[in-house]
Design an enzyme around this catalytic site. Structure first.
Site, PDB file in Angstrom:
ATOM      1  N   CYS A   1      -2.577   2.784   9.073  1.00  0.00           N
ATOM      2  CA  CYS A   1      -3.480   1.885   8.457  1.00  0.00           C
ATOM      3  C   CYS A   1      -4.816   2.020   9.438  1.00  0.00           C
ATOM      4  CB  CYS A   1      -2.887   0.420   8.429  1.00  0.00           C
ATOM      5  SG  CYS A   1      -1.428   0.355   7.577  1.00  0.00           S
TER       6      CYS A   1
ATOM      7  N   HIS B   1       0.996  -1.244  -0.055  1.00  0.00           N
ATOM      8  CA  HIS B   1       0.015   0.093  -0.073  1.00  0.00           C
ATOM      9  C   HIS B   1       0.994   1.156  -0.145  1.00  0.00           C
ATOM     10  CE1 HIS B   1      -3.854  -1.818   2.049  1.00  0.00           C
ATOM     11  NE2 HIS B   1      -3.904  -1.583   0.649  1.00  0.00           N
TER      12      HIS B   1
HETATM   13  N1  ARG Z   1      -4.026  -7.064   6.541  1.00  0.00           N
HETATM   14  C1  ARG Z   1      -4.749  -5.887   5.999  1.00  0.00           C
HETATM   15  C2  ARG Z   1      -4.304  -5.948   4.307  1.00  0.00           C
HETATM   16  O1  ARG Z   1      -3.504  -6.719   3.870  1.00  0.00           O
HETATM   17  C3  ARG Z   1      -3.515  -4.983   6.368  1.00  0.00           C
HETATM   18  C4  ARG Z   1      -3.998  -3.452   5.738  1.00  0.00           C
HETATM   19  C5  ARG Z   1      -2.948  -2.442   6.246  1.00  0.00           C
HETATM   20  N2  ARG Z   1      -3.362  -1.149   5.936  1.00  0.00           N
HETATM   21  C6  ARG Z   1      -2.703  -0.331   5.455  1.00  0.00           C
HETATM   22  N3  ARG Z   1      -3.206   0.915   5.286  1.00  0.00           N
HETATM   23  N4  ARG Z   1      -1.592  -0.332   4.642  1.00  0.00           N
HETATM   24  O2  ARG Z   1      -4.876  -5.513   3.538  1.00  0.00           O
END
Ligand code: ARG
Length: 282
Positions: A264, A163
């Site tokens: 996140c 991300h």
């Molecule tokens: N387990 C989640 C996923 O893989 C974690 C998300 C983390 N969020 C972020 N904004 N990077 O989607």
């Protein structure tokens, strides 16, 4: 320093039951009680800094709902919702939608994969958009047409930094001329051309290294002065302090096991009551 509004979701049902990013290992135990305490400390920290935290209700069976930043992108009274890449997270989108509709935002449904502020970050004049792992390029076009700000599309290439918000952070979005917005990023997470774009647009950026990024040191929440970040990211805290920010470390060891940290867990609700009268320069 203006007070901010955030949206968070308590980790009541958090667990690592599946693996959809390289950080998740379902065999590694998660201390649910500790996760709850750490999350609460994060929420209190933001409140103590003078900011407002809204809450999204947790839902059984949706362990990743705690990563509220992935559920939308909210600016100028409009909330673009989420459309998740992985089936395990698809049902989260409806929870976010309901929240925005009940809280006075005009809800817009994404037409391609969109993981909210995970991949879309507001600099105060531009929107930085990540793609390559989750959010699709078509979403960047929809974001431009929906919000009327240029989206700078940046290609992510390292699966650990899947991300945008794991590889880049907006430190200051005040954009009160002549002070430009400031960002921090790890160039290695981007394609060479995308890293060059960042270098051209933000010559004064704080450059983080792989150690900073791997400690989730870029997955931070800044109000322009205080920067709340993962306590493990000591190197990043040092860089921030040297640049004149006040690092505010918080322990988030348990939520890191899901592949996320401070940012996140915290979605920023930018300008609920419409655009500012004078459009700030990028
Ligand atoms: N387990 C989640 C996923 O893989 C974690 C998300 C983390 N969020 C972020 N904004 N990077 O989607």
């Amino acid at each position: 320093m203006k007070p901010r509004s955030y949206l968070m979701c308590p980790p009541d049902h958090f667990q690592v039951a599946y693996a959809i990013n390289p950080w998740m290992d379902p065999d590694l135990p998660v201390d649910a009680e500790l996760a709850g305490k750490q999350w609460l400390r994060l929420r209190e920290t933001l409140a103590e800094l003078g900011h407002t935290v809204h809450e999204l209700a947790p839902v059984p069976g949706l362990p990743d709902l705690v990563y509220a930043a992935n559920g939308g992108f909210a600016l100028d009274g409009i909330a673009l919702g989420a459309r998740f890449r992985h089936p395990q997270r698809v049902a989260e989108a409806a929870e976010h939608r309901r929240w925005y509709e009940q809280h006075g935002w005009r809800y817009v449904a994404p037409t391609a994969v969109a993981e909210g502020e995970g991949d879309l970050l507001w600099t105060g004049g531009l929107i930085l958009g990540g793609y390559g792992f989750r959010t699709q390029l078509a979403t960047h076009q929809q974001v431009q047409e929906t919000f009327g700000y240029p989206v700078i599309s940046l290609r992510l290439v390292d699966p650990r930094f899947y991300h945008l918000d794991t590889a880049l952070a907006v430190l200051s979005d005040t954009a009160a001329a002549p002070v430009p917005p400031q960002i921090a990023y790890f160039p290695g997470a981007f394609s060479p051309a995308s890293a060059r774009i960042l270098g051209r647009l933000f010559p004064d950026a704080l450059i983080a290294d792989e150690t900073d990024a791997a400690a989730f040191g870029l997955n931070l929440v800044s109000d322009g002065r205080h920067v709340v970040l993962n306590a493990e990211a000591t190197g990043m805290a040092g860089r921030l302090a040297a640049a004149g920010y006040t690092p505010v470390p918080v322990e988030l060891s348990e939520l890191k096991k899901g592949g996320g940290s401070v940012k996140c867990c915290v979605l920023e609700l930018h300008r609920k009551n419409g655009a500012s009268p004078v459009a700030p320069a990028p």
